[in-house]
Write an enzyme that holds these catalytic residues in place. Structure first.
Site, mmCIF file in Angstrom:
data_model
loop_
_atom_site.group_PDB
_atom_site.id
_atom_site.type_symbol
_atom_site.label_atom_id
_atom_site.label_comp_id
_atom_site.label_asym_id
_atom_site.label_seq_id
_atom_site.Cartn_x
_atom_site.Cartn_y
_atom_site.Cartn_z
ATOM 1 N N ARG A 167 -4.400 20.037 -7.843
ATOM 2 C CA ARG A 167 -3.211 19.711 -8.631
ATOM 3 C C ARG A 167 -3.031 20.626 -9.848
ATOM 4 O O ARG A 167 -2.581 20.195 -10.909
ATOM 5 C CB ARG A 167 -3.242 18.241 -9.073
ATOM 6 N N SER A 215 2.072 9.033 -7.653
ATOM 7 C CA SER A 215 0.720 8.790 -8.155
ATOM 8 C C SER A 215 0.560 9.393 -9.545
ATOM 9 O O SER A 215 0.736 10.596 -9.722
ATOM 10 C CB SER A 215 -0.320 9.388 -7.209
ATOM 11 N N GLU A 286 -2.285 13.124 -13.433
ATOM 12 C CA GLU A 286 -1.692 14.115 -12.532
ATOM 13 C C GLU A 286 -0.295 14.470 -13.030
ATOM 14 O O GLU A 286 0.156 15.603 -12.899
ATOM 15 C CB GLU A 286 -1.622 13.559 -11.112
#
Length: 292
Positions: A167, A215, A286
């Site tokens: 990520r 998420s 994230e």
């Protein structure tokens, strides 16, 4: 600067849709507009202003009522696919899901099937090395065309230079580049963790809909999900003011329409504290939290 709009409502530029404004605003609609970024950067440095580039708005949380800087909305959205050599070249503002869908329908190219339904732009996917169901953006990456915001020059970055990780990429790590376009080689199937799953069914039936960026926390490992940890500490479906964790998927942070960013920040902090106390694991964002 005459090309900048002033005091604009940017509530809808983040999927959380918390009420927010910006001092200055500019839209990149055509490739020639990229040249104007250099002048905007000079203006920002002279006036000590931050610049925030926004694409699909699916990976950012505004933690302010008014951004005291310049928001640049990326609408660069043309792309071409060389079917013979299976090379995709796309400007950074395109929807990655739309491209994946069209590649399947028109060109019988199924490599990006798992990206169908993935929110956000190509630029955002490369920026954060987005992935789902074992497929990562970096897998078929070839080259990025970028504008170096420090010197105003166009540069080309290889996969190695992009420094991809979970990520993340050099774009996210340094903040010194604006991604103009990117090339992918779709001739080879590369998956880190192959998974057999109907992603379209999963997104329609297992993921919540509403004001969310998906998420919120990174999974601590491929065998341990952040959603599981949040559920274990009793926060699945928990609501705090206008913010809540979904009762369908615990790692989906949600917001009511016109919600307050302070509620979201408080709930994020609560989740981190509880998971650390009960499992001795540090949850890592994230989604980017944008500050003044």
């Amino acid at each position: 600067m005459d090309i900048l709009k002033k005091n604009l409502d940017i509530t809808n530029l983040s999927n959380f849709k918390t009420r927010a404004f910006t001092r200055y605003y500019f839209e990149l609609n055509y490739i020639n507009d990229v040249d104007k970024i250099i002048d905007i950067v000079k203006f920002s440095k002279k006036n000590h202003l931050k610049i925030l580039f926004v694409g699909g708005g699916t990976n950012i949380l505004f933690s302010f009522e008014k951004f005291d800087g310049i928001v640049i909305k990326n609408n660069l959205n043309s792309w071409i696919y060389d079917k013979k050599n299976q090379i995709l070249e796309s400007l950074s503002g395109n929807s990655i899901s739309d491209i994946a869908s069209i590649l399947e329908k028109d060109d019988e190219q199924y490599l990006w099937h798992r990206f169908i339904g993935l929110p956000g732009s190509i630029g955002g996917a490369v920026f954060g090395n987005a992935g789902c169901f074992g497929l990562e953006t970096e897998n078929n990456f070839l080259e990025a065309k970028v504008l170096n915001l420090d010197n105003g020059k166009i540069e080309y970055l290889s996969k190695k230079q992009m420094n991809f990780s979970y990520r993340s990429s050099i774009l996210k790590e340094t903040g010194k580049y604006f991604l103009i376009s990117v090339k992918f080689d779709l001739s080879k199937k590369i998956e880190k963790y192959p998974q057999k799953v109907d992603n379209i069914f999963f997104r329609e039936n297992k993921q919540p809909k509403g004001n969310t960026c998906g998420s919120f926390f990174k999974n601590p490992s491929k065998d341990l999900s952040a959603g599981y940890l949040i559920e274990q500490v009793g926060l699945k479906g928990f609501k705090l003011g206008s913010a809540y964790f979904s009762d369908i998927h615990a790692n989906f942070l949600m917001s009511d329409d016109g919600g307050n960013y302070k509620d979201l920040l408080e709930l994020i902090s609560l989740a981190k504290t509880k998971v650390k106390k009960n499992h001795n694991i540090d949850l890592i964002n994230e989604i980017r939290i944008i500050t003044n």
